[in-house]
Design a protein around this motif. Structure first.
Motif, PDB file in Angstrom:
ATOM      1  N   LEU A 216     -53.470 -25.953  49.712  1.00 15.37           N
ATOM      2  CA  LEU A 216     -52.539 -26.119  48.696  1.00 15.37           C
ATOM      3  C   LEU A 216     -52.116 -25.175  48.053  1.00 15.37           C
ATOM      4  O   LEU A 216     -52.681 -24.384  47.452  1.00 15.37           O
ATOM      5  N   SER A 217     -50.786 -24.855  48.104  1.00 18.91           N
ATOM      6  CA  SER A 217     -50.180 -23.515  47.326  1.00 18.91           C
ATOM      7  C   SER A 217     -49.013 -23.919  46.797  1.00 18.91           C
ATOM      8  O   SER A 217     -48.192 -24.623  46.963  1.00 18.91           O
ATOM      9  N   TYR A 218     -48.594 -22.961  45.717  1.00 18.72           N
ATOM     10  CA  TYR A 218     -47.381 -22.937  44.928  1.00 18.72           C
ATOM     11  C   TYR A 218     -46.897 -21.531  45.036  1.00 18.72           C
ATOM     12  O   TYR A 218     -47.707 -20.642  44.592  1.00 18.72           O
ATOM     13  N   ARG A 219     -45.567 -21.256  45.130  1.00 23.10           N
ATOM     14  CA  ARG A 219     -45.055 -20.121  45.201  1.00 23.10           C
ATOM     15  C   ARG A 219     -43.736 -19.958  44.689  1.00 23.10           C
ATOM     16  O   ARG A 219     -42.855 -21.015  44.905  1.00 23.10           O
ATOM     17  N   MET A 220     -43.230 -19.052  43.776  1.00 26.18           N
ATOM     18  CA  MET A 220     -41.951 -19.261  43.287  1.00 26.18           C
ATOM     19  C   MET A 220     -41.213 -17.721  44.146  1.00 26.18           C
ATOM     20  O   MET A 220     -41.722 -16.850  44.276  1.00 26.18           O
ATOM     21  N   LYS A 221     -40.124 -18.005  44.528  1.00 23.71           N
ATOM     22  CA  LYS A 221     -39.166 -16.951  45.330  1.00 23.71           C
ATOM     23  C   LYS A 221     -37.906 -16.943  44.554  1.00 23.71           C
ATOM     24  O   LYS A 221     -37.230 -17.895  44.068  1.00 23.71           O
ATOM     25  N   LYS A 222     -37.451 -15.504  44.148  1.00 24.27           N
ATOM     26  CA  LYS A 222     -36.231 -15.237  43.784  1.00 24.27           C
ATOM     27  C   LYS A 222     -35.289 -14.590  44.550  1.00 24.27           C
ATOM     28  O   LYS A 222     -35.940 -13.422  45.197  1.00 24.27           O
ATOM     29  N   HIS A 223     -34.030 -14.977  44.700  1.00 24.10           N
ATOM     30  CA  HIS A 223     -33.229 -14.154  45.493  1.00 24.10           C
ATOM     31  C   HIS A 223     -31.982 -13.824  44.847  1.00 24.10           C
ATOM     32  O   HIS A 223     -31.435 -14.710  44.040  1.00 24.10           O
ATOM     33  N   ASN A 224     -31.612 -12.574  44.623  1.00 19.30           N
ATOM     34  CA  ASN A 224     -30.268 -12.079  44.009  1.00 19.30           C
ATOM     35  C   ASN A 224     -29.063 -12.048  44.859  1.00 19.30           C
ATOM     36  O   ASN A 224     -29.317 -11.785  46.014  1.00 19.30           O
ATOM     37  N   PRO A 225     -28.195 -12.383  44.188  1.00 21.41           N
ATOM     38  CA  PRO A 225     -26.916 -12.447  44.926  1.00 21.41           C
ATOM     39  C   PRO A 225     -26.519 -10.945  45.457  1.00 21.41           C
ATOM     40  O   PRO A 225     -26.947 -10.073  44.810  1.00 21.41           O
ATOM     41  N   SER A 226     -25.745 -10.757  46.692  1.00 24.02           N
ATOM     42  CA  SER A 226     -25.242  -9.424  47.083  1.00 24.02           C
ATOM     43  C   SER A 226     -24.115  -9.145  46.579  1.00 24.02           C
ATOM     44  O   SER A 226     -23.647  -9.767  45.755  1.00 24.02           O
ATOM     45  N   TYR A 227     -23.818  -7.871  46.816  1.00 27.81           N
ATOM     46  CA  TYR A 227     -22.726  -7.269  45.965  1.00 27.81           C
ATOM     47  C   TYR A 227     -21.422  -7.996  46.403  1.00 27.81           C
ATOM     48  O   TYR A 227     -20.625  -8.218  45.453  1.00 27.81           O
ATOM     49  N   SER A 228     -21.062  -8.335  47.659  1.00 26.62           N
ATOM     50  CA  SER A 228     -19.972  -9.067  47.982  1.00 26.62           C
ATOM     51  C   SER A 228     -19.894 -10.286  47.305  1.00 26.62           C
ATOM     52  O   SER A 228     -18.872 -11.021  46.981  1.00 26.62           O
ATOM     53  N   MET A 229     -21.071 -10.960  46.968  1.00 31.47           N
ATOM     54  CA  MET A 229     -21.140 -12.419  46.484  1.00 31.47           C
ATOM     55  C   MET A 229     -20.541 -12.014  45.012  1.00 31.47           C
ATOM     56  O   MET A 229     -20.304 -12.988  44.294  1.00 31.47           O
ATOM     57  N   LEU A 230     -20.878 -10.837  44.401  1.00 30.99           N
ATOM     58  CA  LEU A 230     -20.561 -10.766  42.982  1.00 30.99           C
ATOM     59  C   LEU A 230     -19.102 -10.307  42.852  1.00 30.99           C
ATOM     60  O   LEU A 230     -18.621 -10.290  41.482  1.00 30.99           O
ATOM     61  N   SER A 231     -18.563  -9.633  43.708  1.00 30.71           N
ATOM     62  CA  SER A 231     -17.252  -9.130  43.602  1.00 30.71           C
ATOM     63  C   SER A 231     -16.094 -10.215  43.343  1.00 30.71           C
ATOM     64  O   SER A 231     -16.213 -11.188  43.848  1.00 30.71           O
ATOM     65  N   SER A 232     -15.458 -10.005  42.236  1.00 30.49           N
ATOM     66  CA  SER A 232     -14.197 -10.880  41.888  1.00 30.49           C
ATOM     67  C   SER A 232     -12.826 -10.393  42.590  1.00 30.49           C
ATOM     68  O   SER A 232     -11.884 -11.042  42.369  1.00 30.49           O
TER      69      SER A 232
END
Length: 341
Positions: A216-232
């Protein structure tokens, strides 16, 4: 590849676009690897690896398409496109090196230090600093853009594992500081420049005896948005379709619980994943007054999403033959009502 797309947009009028496209691409690539490993004695080893990559010649891209625009059921525009692109790929070079040595109870490697005793402890740090500058100019279909994004990530982590009879226990914790600085035409935008302080844990307990095993395991994963996803920046895709990103996207976090067990050649698993701020792409009207019928493809975060399911794997052995049979089932739930979807 071929595609057929229908898109309906309900604004002051009912717009419908029907598109058919054919895309072709041709390229050839080279990948190489050379390196060495050396062990001066039984307690030390080190090595270096060099990996070159490049394209052989130019990448050729061809695209043909037609789009029919209907307004309240009547055809108002018919667009055809025929494009040819050529892309040259430069060399990409990667060099990796490592060292591993054992001195008494200490083990040292390239990235971390290990202390061996009754349990095992590892610790270390990681830092990333990046910057991207986008300048976008065009002939008047939308605003020009000058965006600069700087991002700094620093983290520290430690994990510990121990054996207790038939049980293996492990736990770890990572602290991550992330700062984004967003500039429009060299003007700092504080409301689009968040800072995050995150604790990212992992934990698990595993049992094994004879032919039986369970964990039995628990894990948190974090993904940051790419630059293209942040561009307005508003980019032109076609006369009736634009696209951009969203500088206010937050990091995506997965809370993953998993249960796995097995007996001889039978293995089963269950998982549950709660995702906060899952990225999604969706369409909305761009400007019904100045640009009627134009769709803007943009990005947003869905506050809560859930994925869960399981699988069973059978792999019996009959002499030299060992087939594998797998049955799996999963569900996905996502609530995008906050985006009016």
């Amino acid at each position: 590849s071929t595609s057929h797309t229908q898109l309906q947009l309900n604004t002051s009028s009912e717009w419908k676009s029907i598109s058919d496209n054919v895309n072709r691409a041709h390229d050839a690539n080279f990948n190489g690897e050379v390196g060495f490993n050396y062990e001066p004695d039984d307690h030390q080893s080190f090595g270096i690896r060099y990996v070159p990559k490049t394209g052989l010649g130019d990448q050729e891209l061809y695209s043909q398409g037609e789009t029919v625009m209907l307004r309240d059921g009547e055809e108002v525009d018919r667009l055809t496109s025929d494009s040819h692109g050529r892309k040259h790929t430069n060399w990409n070079h990667t060099v990796n090196g490592y060292y591993n040595g054992t001195f008494g109870k200490w083990n040292i490697d390239f990235n971390a230090d290990y202390l061996y005793g009754h349990g095992k402890l590892s610790f270390g740090t990681e830092e990333t600093f990046t910057e991207r500058h986008d300048i976008f100019k065009q002939s008047g279909f939308s605003n020009d853009a000058d965006n600069r994004i700087k991002q700094s990530i620093a983290s520290a982590f430690a994990d510990y594992s121990i054996e207790l009879g038939q049980f293996d226990l492990m736990a770890g914790l990572r602290y991550e500081y992330q700062k984004t600085d967003y500039y429009e035409s060299d003007i700092y935008k504080e409301e689009k420049s968040p800072a995050y302080h995150d604790l990212i844990p992992v934990a698990g307990i595993f049992y094994k005896k004879d032919d039986w095993s369970i964990g039995l395991s628990y894990r948190m994963k974090k993904h940051n948005p790419s630059y293209s996803m942040l561009s307005s920046t508003i980019s032109y895709q076609s006369k009736y379709q634009y696209h951009n990103g969203n500088p206010e996207l937050e990091p995506q976090k997965h809370n993953l619980f998993s249960l796995e067990g097995g007996w001889k050649w039978i293995n089963a698993s269950l998982y549950f994943n709660h995702v906060r701020n899952m990225y999604t792409t969706y369409a909305k009207p761009y400007d019904d007054t100045m640009h009627p019928g134009v769709v803007l493809w943009t990005m947003a975060s869905i506050p809560n999403s859930y994925a869960y399911g399981g699988a069973v794997v059978f792999s019996p052995k009959f002499g030299w033959w060992q087939p594998q049979f797998t049955a799996s089932l999963f569900w996905f739930q996502s609530n995008a009502r906050s985006l009016n979807i």
